[in-house]
Design a protein around this motif. Structure first.
Motif, PDB file in Angstrom:
ATOM      1  N   SER A   9       3.952  16.088  57.268  1.00  0.00           N
ATOM      2  CA  SER A   9       3.897  15.299  56.712  1.00  0.00           C
ATOM      3  C   SER A   9       4.596  16.420  54.626  1.00  0.00           C
ATOM      4  N   LEU A  10       3.892  16.930  55.234  1.00  0.00           N
ATOM      5  CA  LEU A  10       3.852  17.633  53.439  1.00  0.00           C
ATOM      6  C   LEU A  10       5.171  19.125  54.061  1.00  0.00           C
ATOM      7  N   ALA A  11       4.999  19.189  54.946  1.00  0.00           N
ATOM      8  CA  ALA A  11       5.954  20.605  55.541  1.00  0.00           C
ATOM      9  C   ALA A  11       7.592  20.305  55.481  1.00  0.00           C
ATOM     10  N   GLU A  12       7.388  18.350  55.307  1.00  0.00           N
ATOM     11  CA  GLU A  12       8.876  17.865  55.947  1.00  0.00           C
ATOM     12  C   GLU A  12       9.167  17.797  54.007  1.00  0.00           C
ATOM     13  N   HIS A  54      -5.891  10.123  48.232  1.00  0.00           N
ATOM     14  CA  HIS A  54      -6.388  11.355  47.338  1.00  0.00           C
ATOM     15  C   HIS A  54      -5.437  12.003  47.295  1.00  0.00           C
ATOM     16  N   PHE A  55      -5.764  13.156  48.784  1.00  0.00           N
ATOM     17  CA  PHE A  55      -4.587  14.568  48.733  1.00  0.00           C
ATOM     18  C   PHE A  55      -3.068  14.234  48.820  1.00  0.00           C
ATOM     19  N   TYR A  56      -2.925  13.492  50.051  1.00  0.00           N
ATOM     20  CA  TYR A  56      -1.153  13.511  50.141  1.00  0.00           C
ATOM     21  C   TYR A  56      -0.692  12.673  48.560  1.00  0.00           C
ATOM     22  N   ASP A  57      -1.544  12.015  48.103  1.00  0.00           N
ATOM     23  CA  ASP A  57      -0.435  10.973  46.663  1.00  0.00           C
ATOM     24  C   ASP A  57      -1.097  11.552  45.686  1.00  0.00           C
ATOM     25  N   SER A  58      -1.618  12.729  45.641  1.00  0.00           N
ATOM     26  CA  SER A  58      -1.800  13.908  44.502  1.00  0.00           C
ATOM     27  C   SER A  58       0.057  14.392  45.074  1.00  0.00           C
ATOM     28  N   ILE A  59      -0.459  15.072  45.462  1.00  0.00           N
ATOM     29  CA  ILE A  59       0.696  16.190  46.337  1.00  0.00           C
ATOM     30  C   ILE A  59       1.981  15.306  46.118  1.00  0.00           C
ATOM     31  N   ALA A  80     -12.107  13.268  39.928  1.00  0.00           N
ATOM     32  CA  ALA A  80     -13.079  14.174  41.067  1.00  0.00           C
ATOM     33  C   ALA A  80     -11.655  14.915  41.652  1.00  0.00           C
ATOM     34  N   GLY A  81     -10.736  14.730  40.403  1.00  0.00           N
ATOM     35  CA  GLY A  81     -10.175  16.351  40.605  1.00  0.00           C
ATOM     36  C   GLY A  81      -8.620  16.054  41.125  1.00  0.00           C
ATOM     37  N   PHE A  82      -7.897  14.564  41.277  1.00  0.00           N
ATOM     38  CA  PHE A  82      -6.877  14.294  40.726  1.00  0.00           C
ATOM     39  C   PHE A  82      -6.286  13.510  39.723  1.00  0.00           C
ATOM     40  N   PRO A  83      -4.848  14.424  40.294  1.00  0.00           N
ATOM     41  CA  PRO A  83      -4.017  14.679  41.415  1.00  0.00           C
ATOM     42  C   PRO A  83      -3.701  16.428  40.742  1.00  0.00           C
ATOM     43  N   SER A  84      -4.404  17.118  40.176  1.00  0.00           N
ATOM     44  CA  SER A  84      -4.250  18.360  39.573  1.00  0.00           C
ATOM     45  C   SER A  84      -4.628  19.307  40.733  1.00  0.00           C
ATOM     46  N   LEU A  85      -6.094  19.465  41.743  1.00  0.00           N
ATOM     47  CA  LEU A  85      -6.760  20.396  41.969  1.00  0.00           C
ATOM     48  C   LEU A  85      -6.130  20.088  43.302  1.00  0.00           C
ATOM     49  N   PRO A  86      -6.112  19.198  44.526  1.00  0.00           N
ATOM     50  CA  PRO A  86      -4.330  19.208  45.162  1.00  0.00           C
ATOM     51  C   PRO A  86      -3.535  19.883  45.529  1.00  0.00           C
ATOM     52  N   ASP A 202       7.220   4.249  48.929  1.00  0.00           N
ATOM     53  CA  ASP A 202       5.932   3.658  49.776  1.00  0.00           C
ATOM     54  C   ASP A 202       5.278   4.673  49.866  1.00  0.00           C
ATOM     55  N   LEU A 203       3.896   5.021  50.064  1.00  0.00           N
ATOM     56  CA  LEU A 203       2.795   5.458  50.441  1.00  0.00           C
ATOM     57  C   LEU A 203       2.849   5.956  52.243  1.00  0.00           C
ATOM     58  N   PRO A 204       2.697   7.000  53.139  1.00  0.00           N
ATOM     59  CA  PRO A 204       2.964   6.400  54.601  1.00  0.00           C
ATOM     60  C   PRO A 204       1.963   6.030  54.581  1.00  0.00           C
ATOM     61  N   LEU A 205       2.162   5.386  56.087  1.00  0.00           N
ATOM     62  CA  LEU A 205       1.266   4.522  56.728  1.00  0.00           C
ATOM     63  C   LEU A 205       0.861   3.248  55.973  1.00  0.00           C
ATOM     64  N   GLU A 206       0.828   3.048  55.119  1.00  0.00           N
ATOM     65  CA  GLU A 206       0.156   1.891  55.135  1.00  0.00           C
ATOM     66  C   GLU A 206       1.039   1.394  53.447  1.00  0.00           C
ATOM     67  N   LYS A 207       2.172   1.638  53.229  1.00  0.00           N
ATOM     68  CA  LYS A 207       3.147   1.489  52.820  1.00  0.00           C
ATOM     69  C   LYS A 207       3.345   0.563  51.550  1.00  0.00           C
ATOM     70  N   SER A 208       1.629   1.033  50.435  1.00  0.00           N
ATOM     71  CA  SER A 208       2.028   0.356  49.278  1.00  0.00           C
ATOM     72  C   SER A 208       2.252   1.535  48.392  1.00  0.00           C
ATOM     73  N   GLU A 209       3.066   0.465  47.343  1.00  0.00           N
ATOM     74  CA  GLU A 209       4.521   1.373  46.657  1.00  0.00           C
ATOM     75  C   GLU A 209       3.953   2.267  44.835  1.00  0.00           C
ATOM     76  N   ARG A 210       4.420   3.163  44.886  1.00  0.00           N
ATOM     77  CA  ARG A 210       3.527   4.558  43.705  1.00  0.00           C
ATOM     78  C   ARG A 210       5.160   4.717  43.280  1.00  0.00           C
ATOM     79  N   THR A 211       5.039   4.921  41.959  1.00  0.00           N
ATOM     80  CA  THR A 211       5.848   4.804  41.233  1.00  0.00           C
ATOM     81  C   THR A 211       5.402   6.513  39.549  1.00  0.00           C
TER      82      THR A 211
END
Length: 238
Positions: A9-12, A54-59, A80-86, A202-211
């Motif tokens: 998903s990140l490679a895309e 956490h990881f995908y959402d941060s990135i 716990a380091g989100f979003p900056s460390l991912p 929309d976040l993949p899989l669960e489809k919750s909205e992000r802005t």
């Protein structure tokens, strides 16, 4: 989101992870779960959920902003380091400063960054309000990020004083971002910010909205901001 889907998903999106970077995410997950048994870092501990929420959402901030340059970034209330460390794992040349008000979280982040071998990461145990009045830090960062810390009218006062003129404040929000933006317009104007872009997905899989709100710092923040600790939350600029 299993690790293979995370990687593909990140490679895309043009973010290709090396085996070392994938190992860093694996270790990040393991340390997060291990330390979470001793202190409250996250309510999300299932591996697939951590990689997605956490990881995908941060990135995801990097889908809309170019982190490939050696920028200085301040992450306010990173927990716990989100979003900056991912993001830092994906873009190792970034200089990252994290501000958090809880010493226990700083202890975790110190251990985490050492174990992950991350260079150019500074950790500060401080309130954002006092950190933003530190002359050596104020208006010194190219980018300031925050994820799910407070509503925008409050968050702007914690973050924009740290952004250098012509730099950017990236606010990562869930579905209510439009309402927050309407309520936070006065604060942005007072503090020197201007909305440059609004990206919803929309976040993949669960489809919750992000802005993701990209806010440019177009003028210096008045010296009185941020106000004393606790004041922005009690008396937001609205």
């Amino acid at each position: 989101m299993d690790t293979e889907l995370f990687q593909s998903s990140l490679a895309e999106k043009g973010i290709v992870l090396s085996p070392q970077q994938l190992d860093q995410f694996e270790l990040y997950f393991n340390l997060l779960v291990e330390w979470n048994e001793k202190m409250n870092l996250t309510s999300i501990t299932d591996k697939k959920e951590v990689y997605l929420k956490h990881f995908y959402d941060s990135i995801s901030a990097a889908f809309y902003f170019d982190f490939s340059k050696p920028l200085s970034i301040c992450d306010v209330g990173a927990g716990a380091g989100f979003p900056s460390l991912p993001i830092k794992i994906c873009f190792p040349d970034l200089q990252v400063s994290i501000v958090d008000s809880l010493q226990k979280r700083i202890n975790f982040l110190t251990h985490l960054t050492n174990e992950l071998g991350l260079k150019n990461v500074q950790l500060f145990h401080d309130r954002a309000e006092t950190f933003g009045q530190d002359k050596s830090k104020r208006e010194s960062f190219d980018v300031v990020t925050a994820r799910a810390v407070a509503r925008l009218s409050v968050l702007s006062e914690l973050c924009l004083p740290l952004v250098k003129k012509n730099g950017n404040f990236i606010a990562m929000k869930a579905a209510a971002a439009k309402e927050e933006l309407d309520a936070g317009k006065k604060a942005l104007n007072v503090l020197g910010g201007k909305v440059k872009d609004i990206h919803s997905f929309d976040l993949p899989l669960e489809k919750s909205e992000r802005t993701i709100l990209l806010i440019e710092k177009i003028k210096e923040t008045p010296k009185k901001y941020p106000r004393k600790p606790g004041t922005p939350n009690k008396l937001p600029i609205e």
